[in-house]
Scaffold this motif. Structure first.
Motif, PDB file in Angstrom:
ATOM      1  N   UNK A  93      49.424  30.968  41.298  1.00  0.00           N
ATOM      2  CA  UNK A  93      50.622  31.461  41.593  1.00  0.00           C
ATOM      3  C   UNK A  93      51.349  31.962  41.847  1.00  0.00           C
ATOM      4  N   UNK A  94      51.244  33.228  41.300  1.00  0.00           N
ATOM      5  CA  UNK A  94      52.241  34.302  41.833  1.00  0.00           C
ATOM      6  C   UNK A  94      51.547  34.959  42.872  1.00  0.00           C
ATOM      7  N   UNK A  95      50.285  35.586  43.122  1.00  0.00           N
ATOM      8  CA  UNK A  95      50.359  35.958  44.004  1.00  0.00           C
ATOM      9  C   UNK A  95      49.797  35.931  45.505  1.00  0.00           C
ATOM     10  N   UNK A  96      48.904  34.412  45.414  1.00  0.00           N
ATOM     11  CA  UNK A  96      48.091  33.860  45.906  1.00  0.00           C
ATOM     12  C   UNK A  96      46.546  34.117  46.454  1.00  0.00           C
ATOM     13  N   UNK A  97      46.283  35.329  44.693  1.00  0.00           N
ATOM     14  CA  UNK A  97      45.014  35.643  45.077  1.00  0.00           C
ATOM     15  C   UNK A  97      43.940  35.621  44.304  1.00  0.00           C
ATOM     16  N   UNK A  98      42.972  35.666  43.932  1.00  0.00           N
ATOM     17  CA  UNK A  98      41.577  35.820  43.228  1.00  0.00           C
ATOM     18  C   UNK A  98      41.085  36.809  42.932  1.00  0.00           C
ATOM     19  N   UNK A  99      40.656  37.300  41.734  1.00  0.00           N
ATOM     20  CA  UNK A  99      40.017  38.888  41.811  1.00  0.00           C
ATOM     21  C   UNK A  99      41.229  39.813  42.342  1.00  0.00           C
ATOM     22  N   UNK A 100      42.052  39.937  42.210  1.00  0.00           N
ATOM     23  CA  UNK A 100      42.969  41.133  43.010  1.00  0.00           C
ATOM     24  C   UNK A 100      42.979  42.593  41.785  1.00  0.00           C
ATOM     25  N   UNK A 101      42.301  43.469  41.916  1.00  0.00           N
ATOM     26  CA  UNK A 101      41.796  44.568  41.872  1.00  0.00           C
ATOM     27  C   UNK A 101      40.481  44.522  40.719  1.00  0.00           C
ATOM     28  N   UNK A 102      39.442  43.612  41.883  1.00  0.00           N
ATOM     29  CA  UNK A 102      38.331  44.032  40.667  1.00  0.00           C
ATOM     30  C   UNK A 102      37.178  44.806  40.370  1.00  0.00           C
ATOM     31  N   UNK A 124      38.799  47.457  39.867  1.00  0.00           N
ATOM     32  CA  UNK A 124      38.973  47.975  38.698  1.00  0.00           C
ATOM     33  C   UNK A 124      38.143  47.957  37.413  1.00  0.00           C
ATOM     34  N   UNK A 125      37.530  46.560  36.984  1.00  0.00           N
ATOM     35  CA  UNK A 125      36.174  46.378  36.101  1.00  0.00           C
ATOM     36  C   UNK A 125      34.988  46.558  36.546  1.00  0.00           C
ATOM     37  N   UNK A 126      34.465  46.463  37.694  1.00  0.00           N
ATOM     38  CA  UNK A 126      33.507  46.630  38.519  1.00  0.00           C
ATOM     39  C   UNK A 126      33.110  47.249  39.234  1.00  0.00           C
ATOM     40  N   UNK A 127      33.528  48.078  39.769  1.00  0.00           N
ATOM     41  CA  UNK A 127      33.712  48.887  40.584  1.00  0.00           C
ATOM     42  C   UNK A 127      33.738  48.879  41.738  1.00  0.00           C
ATOM     43  N   UNK A 128      33.854  49.603  42.718  1.00  0.00           N
ATOM     44  CA  UNK A 128      34.284  49.864  44.216  1.00  0.00           C
ATOM     45  C   UNK A 128      33.890  48.831  44.820  1.00  0.00           C
ATOM     46  N   UNK A 129      32.337  48.778  44.590  1.00  0.00           N
ATOM     47  CA  UNK A 129      31.775  46.836  45.931  1.00  0.00           C
ATOM     48  C   UNK A 129      32.406  45.695  45.447  1.00  0.00           C
ATOM     49  N   UNK A 130      33.024  45.846  44.391  1.00  0.00           N
ATOM     50  CA  UNK A 130      33.828  44.759  44.195  1.00  0.00           C
ATOM     51  C   UNK A 130      35.416  44.293  44.514  1.00  0.00           C
ATOM     52  N   UNK A 131      35.653  45.119  45.513  1.00  0.00           N
ATOM     53  CA  UNK A 131      36.344  44.804  46.509  1.00  0.00           C
ATOM     54  C   UNK A 131      36.683  43.417  47.866  1.00  0.00           C
ATOM     55  N   UNK A 132      35.535  43.736  47.773  1.00  0.00           N
ATOM     56  CA  UNK A 132      35.100  42.154  48.473  1.00  0.00           C
ATOM     57  C   UNK A 132      34.812  40.958  47.701  1.00  0.00           C
ATOM     58  N   UNK A 133      35.138  40.520  46.357  1.00  0.00           N
ATOM     59  CA  UNK A 133      35.795  39.848  45.801  1.00  0.00           C
ATOM     60  C   UNK A 133      36.795  39.090  45.763  1.00  0.00           C
ATOM     61  N   UNK A 134      37.811  40.128  46.404  1.00  0.00           N
ATOM     62  CA  UNK A 134      38.866  39.667  46.165  1.00  0.00           C
ATOM     63  C   UNK A 134      39.844  38.763  47.434  1.00  0.00           C
ATOM     64  N   UNK A 135      40.079  37.669  46.878  1.00  0.00           N
ATOM     65  CA  UNK A 135      40.204  35.984  47.350  1.00  0.00           C
ATOM     66  C   UNK A 135      41.428  36.094  48.148  1.00  0.00           C
TER      67      UNK A 135
END
Length: 230
Positions: free
Chosen positions: A152-161, A163-174
């Motif tokens: 609701x706040x910014x229209x995304x999911x897994x923003x900053x993933x 930070x938790x899972x490593x650089x490869x997780x940037x692809x998880x951002x929707x």
């Protein structure tokens, strides 16, 4: 219901720490502005809760009853310190994002409550499973709240993933939709209180609906038993 199913039912739904007991609300509301933060705090709490239940169950015969609470707090504090150091070493960005709420897991009433109410009175396997189910229930509420607020706040999911899972997780951002400016009510603490209230209301409504559906069946069973007795 057998003990394992009962423990799972209590932790995930009937006695859920976030929706029923309303424990651990400070970190739950404070850091659940994104799904990544919620997931990180939930996993840290899971490790501490399961580990503390296991240790308390193992040591319950050796802990004097009159000083049991300070000993439980010492065990939890030691575990939280270990988790904090691990997050600092391997997920420094998340460590900065969670801030003071990571060490404050020590004061989470869910953990000390399960140590006192369950782990100190039950076997190792049941204590470990209780810790797992309670922490999973807490984690699910955190993730649902964090995902809803982020969406609701910014229209995304897994923003900053990452930070938790490593650089490869940037692809998880929707990016589900574009927003010109963030919806601050959803991202700030007032939005967390509103969203939490709606989640609790939804759970209570579901419970009432189930009770209304089950009540006639229970009454029918009582009548049939009375007839058999007569």
């Amino acid at each position: 219901m057998n003990p394992i199913k009962e423990i799972a039912w209590q932790g995930l739904w009937k006695n859920n720490p976030g929706l029923v007991q309303l424990l651990g609300l400070c970190p739950l509301l404070a850091v659940s502005n994104t799904l990544t933060n919620a997931l990180g705090l939930g996993l840290a709490t899971l490790v501490v809760l399961v580990s503390s239940n296991v240790l308390v169950s193992l040591l319950r015969s050796y802990i004097p009853s009159d000083v049991r609470i300070p000993i439980y707090v010492m065990i939890i504090a030691a575990l939280v310190t270990c988790v904090q150091l691990l997050v600092n070493a391997y997920a420094y960005g998340l460590y900065l994002s969670l801030g003071i709420f990571l060490p404050l897991i020590v004061t989470n009433c869910v953990i000390i409550g399960r140590a006192e109410a369950f782990a100190s009175k039950n076997s190792l396997s049941h204590a470990a499973f209780d810790g797992l189910m309670m922490s999973v229930g807490f984690l699910l509420v955190l993730c649902l709240l964090g995902g809803t607020r982020e969406l609701l706040g910014q229209g995304t999911l897994f923003d900053g993933a990452e930070l938790l899972l490593g650089d490869w997780a940037t692809m998880l951002r929707m990016q589900l939709w574009q927003v010109e400016s963030p919806f601050l009510l959803a991202l700030l603490p007032p939005g967390a209180f509103i969203a939490m209230g709606l989640l609790i209301a939804a759970k209570n409504a579901m419970n009432d609906k189930v009770e209304a559906a089950v009540a006639p069946k229970k009454e029918t069973v009582k009548v049939e038993r009375a007839r058999v007795t007569n």
